[in-house]
Design a protein around this motif. Sequence first.
Motif, PDB file in Angstrom:
ATOM      1  N   SER A 292      -5.809   5.040   0.206  1.00 17.29           N
ATOM      2  CA  SER A 292      -4.822   3.958   0.189  1.00 17.29           C
ATOM      3  C   SER A 292      -4.774   3.350  -1.205  1.00 17.29           C
ATOM      4  O   SER A 292      -5.783   2.869  -1.728  1.00 17.29           O
ATOM      5  CB  SER A 292      -5.202   2.885   1.213  1.00 17.29           C
ATOM      6  OG  SER A 292      -4.255   1.841   1.206  1.00 17.29           O
TER       7      SER A 292
ATOM      8  N   GLN B 155       0.818  -1.203   0.000  1.00 22.73           N
ATOM      9  CA  GLN B 155       0.000   0.000   0.000  1.00 22.73           C
ATOM     10  C   GLN B 155       0.859   1.262   0.000  1.00 22.73           C
ATOM     11  O   GLN B 155       1.952   1.297   0.559  1.00 22.73           O
ATOM     12  CB  GLN B 155      -0.931   0.011   1.218  1.00 22.73           C
ATOM     13  CG  GLN B 155      -1.863  -1.183   1.313  1.00 22.73           C
ATOM     14  CD  GLN B 155      -2.792  -1.284   0.124  1.00 22.73           C
ATOM     15  OE1 GLN B 155      -3.528  -0.338  -0.179  1.00 22.73           O
ATOM     16  NE2 GLN B 155      -2.769  -2.429  -0.550  1.00 22.73           N
TER      17      GLN B 155
ATOM     18  N   LEU C 164       0.031   5.455   0.627  1.00 20.51           N
ATOM     19  CA  LEU C 164      -0.999   6.402   1.043  1.00 20.51           C
ATOM     20  C   LEU C 164      -0.875   7.704   0.268  1.00 20.51           C
ATOM     21  O   LEU C 164       0.207   8.289   0.173  1.00 20.51           O
ATOM     22  CB  LEU C 164      -0.895   6.674   2.545  1.00 20.51           C
ATOM     23  CG  LEU C 164      -1.096   5.469   3.472  1.00 20.51           C
ATOM     24  CD1 LEU C 164      -1.040   5.906   4.930  1.00 20.51           C
ATOM     25  CD2 LEU C 164      -2.434   4.775   3.180  1.00 20.51           C
TER      26      LEU C 164
END
Length: 447
Positions: free
Chosen positions: A189, A182, A184
């Motif tokens: 996300s 992931q 951000l």
Amino acid sequence: MVNYYFKLAWISIRKTPMLSSLMVLIIAIGIAITMITFTVSYMMSKHPIPEKADTLHLVYLSSWFSEQPYSEHQGKEEAPHRITYRDAVNITEANKRSDLVKSQTLIADHKALIRTPSQAKSEGKMQYMYATTNDFFDMFNVPFLFGTPWLDSADENGEFTVVISKALNDKLFNGENSVGKQLLMDQHSLTISGVLDSWNPTPKYFFYSSSAFKKPLDIYIPIKTKINHELYLSSSFSMYCGIAPENPSFQTILESECVWMFLWVELNNANDRQAYTSFLHDYDAQQKQLGRFPRDLPSYTRNVEEYLVREEVVPDNSKVAVWLASAFLIVCLLNCMSLMINKFHNKKGEIGLRRAVGASKQDIAIQFGCETALIGLLGGMLGLLLAQLGLKAAQNVFHFINASVMQMNSTLIIVTVVLAVLSSCLFGLWPIYRAMQVQPSSQLKSL
């Protein structure tokens, strides 16, 4: 026999180390300065994607109203090189049904705070990114280190997925395979679908010409994600509007005549360009019926080379610099020729003796030709070293410019040495000719 003449040349150079070293240094300085400027100019002006030179095209739509400002180039009215959201939807949908278009991609930009889940918000960094489609990577021959572009469903639904560069992957994930991890982006996300390998097209032709010699951005997201989720930062949103919306929200921009998206198409072959231009003219006619496109200027396309020329990506002063450096090289070679004349003049006794024992004028020419070529070779090798040091220094000074602009490829390395040898031999013809005219009788009397 040639080996013998080169042996004599080396002996002659060693007998006059100061004079020979000065000639080598003069040639080296001239070659170094010439090749530094030529390398930068050549790398700036070379075609960045020659295998698609005739099939990649940027779409220009004459969508602006008559009261809107327009650019002029050599006295000709220009259509904007970006398009509105409304036209982007219309043209891309039509392209999907066309037999002329192999692939297409829209490109815009976005800026957001980027960090990994393990980083605190204060450790994040505001970064620009490309908002595009997954066809971008195949169209522009973008290599992948890990993973692949996002799926078609991400383009259709505006999913939170991302492709990152190798440099960013090295920085955030220590170079490990980060596919599936992931990233951000503000409060969103993103799932990493792929990591690019090293990719620095020079010049960078697919986006703003002002950034043509900067590295590509490190982050790529689906453009539908930007639109569906209104990823809009007014302070960094680039657009051109004849009349700016009163309330510049993202939704009003989508509905306006503001241009802010690049549309690139890849045609099946070069012969399809005329047919595709006809399609754009038909689209013009449709929009005129709707009260849009009021100008007589038709829409058109430009291929990569035409776009780079129009945007004047390669400045004229770079070409002037090459000519000035070439003139400096000629001055250096003329000085070197003067030193050669002096050196060969001091060897009149040796020449007369060789002629007396049977050497022909041709033998004398070969002997001094070998010496001239050897001096040129040494000057070329030293010049190559100086040029590399100069380009390295330029990379450190102009660190914000793509370093590949200031790097010699194998062809330029060979050209450097060959140019030194050939130019040395050319400017050595007159000293050699004068040495050939030495009469044995007059020299033997003085021995």
